[in-house]
Design a protein around this motif. Sequence first.
Motif, mmCIF file in Angstrom:
data_model
loop_
_atom_site.group_PDB
_atom_site.id
_atom_site.type_symbol
_atom_site.label_atom_id
_atom_site.label_comp_id
_atom_site.label_asym_id
_atom_site.label_seq_id
_atom_site.Cartn_x
_atom_site.Cartn_y
_atom_site.Cartn_z
ATOM 1 N N VAL A 39 0.866 -1.179 0.000
ATOM 2 C CA VAL A 39 0.000 0.000 0.000
ATOM 3 C C VAL A 39 0.900 1.225 0.000
ATOM 4 O O VAL A 39 1.868 1.298 0.757
ATOM 5 N N GLN A 40 0.567 2.191 -0.849
ATOM 6 C CA GLN A 40 1.294 3.461 -0.878
ATOM 7 C C GLN A 40 0.274 4.580 -0.770
ATOM 8 O O GLN A 40 -0.718 4.603 -1.504
ATOM 9 N N ILE A 41 0.523 5.505 0.150
ATOM 10 C CA ILE A 41 -0.346 6.656 0.366
ATOM 11 C C ILE A 41 0.473 7.887 0.036
ATOM 12 O O ILE A 41 1.529 8.108 0.635
ATOM 13 N N LEU A 42 0.005 8.678 -0.935
ATOM 14 C CA LEU A 42 0.762 9.816 -1.454
ATOM 15 C C LEU A 42 0.039 11.131 -1.224
ATOM 16 O O LEU A 42 -1.184 11.196 -1.313
ATOM 17 N N ASN A 43 0.833 12.177 -0.968
ATOM 18 C CA ASN A 43 0.324 13.549 -0.924
ATOM 19 C C ASN A 43 0.646 14.173 -2.276
ATOM 20 O O ASN A 43 1.802 14.448 -2.575
ATOM 21 N N THR A 44 -0.373 14.405 -3.092
ATOM 22 C CA THR A 44 -0.170 14.950 -4.433
ATOM 23 C C THR A 44 -0.463 16.440 -4.509
ATOM 24 O O THR A 44 -0.607 16.978 -5.602
ATOM 25 N N CYS A 45 -0.530 17.111 -3.380
ATOM 26 C CA CYS A 45 -0.799 18.547 -3.369
ATOM 27 C C CYS A 45 0.237 19.276 -4.235
ATOM 28 O O CYS A 45 1.437 19.059 -4.097
ATOM 29 N N ALA A 46 -0.254 20.130 -5.123
ATOM 30 C CA ALA A 46 0.634 20.843 -6.050
ATOM 31 C C ALA A 46 1.325 22.031 -5.385
ATOM 32 O O ALA A 46 2.322 22.525 -5.899
ATOM 33 N N GLY A 47 0.810 22.500 -4.269
ATOM 34 C CA GLY A 47 1.413 23.638 -3.579
ATOM 35 C C GLY A 47 2.397 23.166 -2.526
ATOM 36 O O GLY A 47 3.088 22.170 -2.693
ATOM 37 N N SER A 48 2.435 23.870 -1.422
ATOM 38 C CA SER A 48 3.355 23.507 -0.350
ATOM 39 C C SER A 48 2.596 22.979 0.866
ATOM 40 O O SER A 48 3.001 23.191 1.995
ATOM 41 N N CYS A 49 1.485 22.310 0.613
ATOM 42 C CA CYS A 49 0.646 21.858 1.726
ATOM 43 C C CYS A 49 0.990 20.437 2.161
ATOM 44 O O CYS A 49 0.985 19.512 1.368
ATOM 45 N N ALA A 50 1.325 20.291 3.418
ATOM 46 C CA ALA A 50 1.526 18.979 4.013
ATOM 47 C C ALA A 50 0.157 18.477 4.478
ATOM 48 O O ALA A 50 -0.686 19.263 4.901
ATOM 49 N N VAL A 51 -0.070 17.183 4.373
ATOM 50 C CA VAL A 51 -1.345 16.602 4.768
ATOM 51 C C VAL A 51 -1.091 15.593 5.870
ATOM 52 O O VAL A 51 -0.229 14.730 5.749
ATOM 53 N N GLY A 52 -1.824 15.743 6.968
ATOM 54 C CA GLY A 52 -1.647 14.849 8.108
ATOM 55 C C GLY A 52 -2.973 14.360 8.637
ATOM 56 O O GLY A 52 -4.027 14.609 8.059
ATOM 57 N N VAL A 53 -2.924 13.680 9.764
ATOM 58 C CA VAL A 53 -4.087 13.080 10.408
ATOM 59 C C VAL A 53 -4.931 12.359 9.353
ATOM 60 O O VAL A 53 -6.132 12.564 9.237
ATOM 61 N N ILE A 54 -4.260 11.516 8.564
ATOM 62 C CA ILE A 54 -4.932 10.793 7.485
ATOM 63 C C ILE A 54 -5.577 9.532 8.042
ATOM 64 O O ILE A 54 -4.907 8.694 8.654
ATOM 65 N N HIS A 55 -6.879 9.433 7.836
ATOM 66 C CA HIS A 55 -7.638 8.260 8.250
ATOM 67 C C HIS A 55 -8.087 7.508 7.007
ATOM 68 O O HIS A 55 -8.496 8.114 6.018
ATOM 69 N N VAL A 56 -8.009 6.172 7.081
ATOM 70 C CA VAL A 56 -8.358 5.300 5.962
ATOM 71 C C VAL A 56 -9.499 4.380 6.396
ATOM 72 O O VAL A 56 -9.473 3.841 7.514
ATOM 73 N N ARG A 57 -10.486 4.212 5.510
ATOM 74 C CA ARG A 57 -11.528 3.211 5.735
ATOM 75 C C ARG A 57 -10.867 1.848 5.515
ATOM 76 O O ARG A 57 -10.314 1.602 4.448
ATOM 77 N N CYS A 58 -10.934 0.979 6.532
ATOM 78 C CA CYS A 58 -10.151 -0.260 6.461
ATOM 79 C C CYS A 58 -10.856 -1.490 7.011
ATOM 80 O O CYS A 58 -10.220 -2.533 7.188
ATOM 81 N N GLY A 59 -12.150 -1.401 7.291
ATOM 82 C CA GLY A 59 -12.877 -2.552 7.827
ATOM 83 C C GLY A 59 -12.234 -3.070 9.100
ATOM 84 O O GLY A 59 -11.784 -2.303 9.938
ATOM 85 N N TRP A 60 -12.141 -4.402 9.225
ATOM 86 C CA TRP A 60 -11.473 -5.039 10.379
ATOM 87 C C TRP A 60 -10.032 -5.373 10.000
ATOM 88 O O TRP A 60 -9.573 -6.495 10.205
ATOM 89 N N PHE A 61 -9.313 -4.432 9.456
ATOM 90 C CA PHE A 61 -7.959 -4.656 8.956
ATOM 91 C C PHE A 61 -7.096 -5.434 9.946
ATOM 92 O O PHE A 61 -7.055 -5.138 11.136
ATOM 93 N N SER A 62 -6.402 -6.455 9.417
ATOM 94 C CA SER A 62 -5.399 -7.193 10.190
ATOM 95 C C SER A 62 -4.398 -7.764 9.191
ATOM 96 O O SER A 62 -4.671 -7.834 7.997
ATOM 97 N N SER A 63 -3.241 -8.139 9.690
ATOM 98 C CA SER A 63 -2.184 -8.632 8.825
ATOM 99 C C SER A 63 -1.410 -9.759 9.489
ATOM 100 O O SER A 63 -1.121 -9.695 10.682
#
Length: 113
Positions: A39-63
């Motif tokens: 899995v790769q999660i990317l910030n594609t903002c074209a400006g200078s904006c950092a993106v944080g507190v990223i939440h993902v819909r993941c069901g009952w995720f386990s590995s």
Amino acid sequence: MSLKVEERMGEEGLCSKEDILLYQGETAPLPNGIPTYTVQILNTCAGSCAVGVIHVRCGWFSSARLINPRVFRRLSFDDCLVNDGAAIAPGGSVSFQYANSFPYPLSVASGAC
């Protein structure tokens, strides 16, 4: 309100959930045959904006493969936190691998500029 990338260029701190892309693909299985996924999660903002507190819909995720909880962890049903809540710089990414008999349908739920 979502702005077009062209409208955001050069504007400090403007971003949206659409700036966070999540890619998932199958990789070589574990030695015991359990499928693995990258899995790769990317910030594609074209400006200078950092993106944080990223939440993902993941069901009952386990590995079956250990994932550093600072990189990705399930907080509750269908709520996983990316990068321990820390910001991803513009153009930056966070990635991890997990192992399970099936791929989870992961999608970005929210993020903060």
